[in-house]
Scaffold this active site. Structure first.
Site, PDB file in Angstrom:
ATOM      1  N   GLY A  47       0.785  -1.230   0.000  1.00  0.00           N
ATOM      2  CA  GLY A  47       0.000   0.000   0.000  1.00  0.00           C
ATOM      3  C   GLY A  47       0.812   1.273   0.000  1.00  0.00           C
ATOM      4  O   GLY A  47       0.371   2.287   0.534  1.00  0.00           O
ATOM      5  N   ARG A  76     -14.702 -15.267 -10.551  1.00  0.00           N
ATOM      6  CA  ARG A  76     -14.305 -13.862 -10.521  1.00  0.00           C
ATOM      7  C   ARG A  76     -15.497 -12.918 -10.418  1.00  0.00           C
ATOM      8  O   ARG A  76     -15.427 -11.895  -9.731  1.00  0.00           O
ATOM      9  CB  ARG A  76     -13.483 -13.544 -11.774  1.00  0.00           C
ATOM     10  N   MET A 124      -3.743  -6.745  -7.360  1.00  0.00           N
ATOM     11  CA  MET A 124      -3.164  -7.808  -8.192  1.00  0.00           C
ATOM     12  C   MET A 124      -4.227  -8.756  -8.755  1.00  0.00           C
ATOM     13  O   MET A 124      -4.046  -9.981  -8.784  1.00  0.00           O
ATOM     14  CB  MET A 124      -2.124  -8.580  -7.394  1.00  0.00           C
ATOM     15  N   ASN A 147      -5.554   3.295 -12.928  1.00  0.00           N
ATOM     16  CA  ASN A 147      -4.525   2.350 -12.509  1.00  0.00           C
ATOM     17  C   ASN A 147      -3.158   2.981 -12.756  1.00  0.00           C
ATOM     18  O   ASN A 147      -2.996   3.816 -13.641  1.00  0.00           O
ATOM     19  CB  ASN A 147      -4.624   1.041 -13.294  1.00  0.00           C
ATOM     20  N   HIS A 173       0.811   1.739 -13.514  1.00  0.00           N
ATOM     21  CA  HIS A 173       1.608   0.583 -13.923  1.00  0.00           C
ATOM     22  C   HIS A 173       3.079   0.959 -13.890  1.00  0.00           C
ATOM     23  O   HIS A 173       3.453   2.044 -14.363  1.00  0.00           O
ATOM     24  CB  HIS A 173       1.211   0.147 -15.335  1.00  0.00           C
ATOM     25  N   ASP A 220      -3.757  -3.648 -18.837  1.00  0.00           N
ATOM     26  CA  ASP A 220      -2.877  -2.484 -18.935  1.00  0.00           C
ATOM     27  C   ASP A 220      -2.975  -1.821 -20.308  1.00  0.00           C
ATOM     28  O   ASP A 220      -1.977  -1.349 -20.860  1.00  0.00           O
ATOM     29  CB  ASP A 220      -1.422  -2.875 -18.640  1.00  0.00           C
ATOM     30  N   GLN A 254       8.566   7.961  -8.382  1.00  0.00           N
ATOM     31  CA  GLN A 254       7.790   8.708  -9.374  1.00  0.00           C
ATOM     32  C   GLN A 254       6.299   8.388  -9.282  1.00  0.00           C
ATOM     33  O   GLN A 254       5.452   9.262  -9.478  1.00  0.00           O
ATOM     34  CB  GLN A 254       8.316   8.418 -10.776  1.00  0.00           C
ATOM     35  N   GLU A 255       5.973   7.132  -8.988  1.00  0.00           N
ATOM     36  CA  GLU A 255       4.569   6.764  -8.805  1.00  0.00           C
ATOM     37  C   GLU A 255       3.923   7.624  -7.730  1.00  0.00           C
ATOM     38  O   GLU A 255       2.779   8.077  -7.876  1.00  0.00           O
ATOM     39  CB  GLU A 255       4.445   5.288  -8.423  1.00  0.00           C
TER      40      GLU A 255
END
Length: 206
Positions: free
Chosen positions: A17, A70, A95, A112, A114, A150, A178-179
């Site tokens: 997290g 799912r 995930m 999202n 990536h 993605d 950077q994220e």
């Protein structure tokens, strides 16, 4: 009430997290004009749940192992998100590949991040793949989520150099820095109503 004030974030996370923490911190600093309505994990041991609890945010585990299939799992996710009035779903190290059931329910309202420069190196092992291929630049990408993996429209990217002695760990740490800057910024752009999607292109109003 402004568009930003109306937004309620629902963060989905599976692990440590750290991206979640960057979002929590940005909300607390007033850099994201929204509230985090709930943090949900598919992993009962995810440290992300502890981060949420520490911040006074509702933290819920929807354990994938307790659902046969799912779509029943995602229906449970949707139920929890709807109960908290979530308007924007933020994937932060979640995930699980989302099915069309979930993506269509929140069409245009799922972000999202990536850890590579999409469309290169999608999937769960981006840093490994980057190093194996020998590219000289990597980074991170924030995008809208569509029904592929993605593959949704790209909103923003940040680049980092790939060094000759990099490992997955060292590269990952540099990308993560950077994220933690890029993701909160893009979330705020969304909250301000500055993002406009035209096919594969996303325009950010100045």
């Amino acid at each position: 009430m402004s568009e930003a004030q109306k937004q309620v974030l629902g963060v989905l996370a599976s692990g440590r997290g750290t991206d979640l923490q960057s979002i929590i911190d940005a909300v607390e600093r007033g850099e994201i004009h929204a509230m985090i309505g709930v943090v949900i994990s598919d992993n009962p041991d995810a440290f992300a749940l502890m981060r949420a609890k520490k911040a006074g945010i509702p933290a819920i585990c929807v354990n994938r192992k307790q659902y046969e299939g799912r779509e029943p799992f995602e229906e449970a996710l949707i139920k929890e998100l709807e109960a908290k009035g979530v308007t924007l779903v933020v994937l932060a190290g979640f995930m699980r590949i989302l099915t069309p059931l979930f993506v269509r329910h929140y069409k245009g309202r799922i972000l999202n991040i990536h850890p590579a420069l999409l469309p290169s190196f999608p999937g769960a092992h981006a840093h490994r793949d980057v190093l194996a291929y020998g590219v000289k630049v990597s980074g991170c990408t924030v995008h809208f989520v569509d029904e592929g993996t993605d593959s949704g429209p790209i909103i923003a990217q940040a680049a980092v150099p790939v060094l000759d002695d990099d490992t997955e760990s060292t590269l990952g740490a540099r990308v993560l820095e950077q994220e933690h800057k890029l993701y909160p910024q893009v979330i705020e752009w969304y909250c301000e109503g500055r993002l406009h999607v035209d096919g594969r292109h996303v325009r950010v109003d100045k």
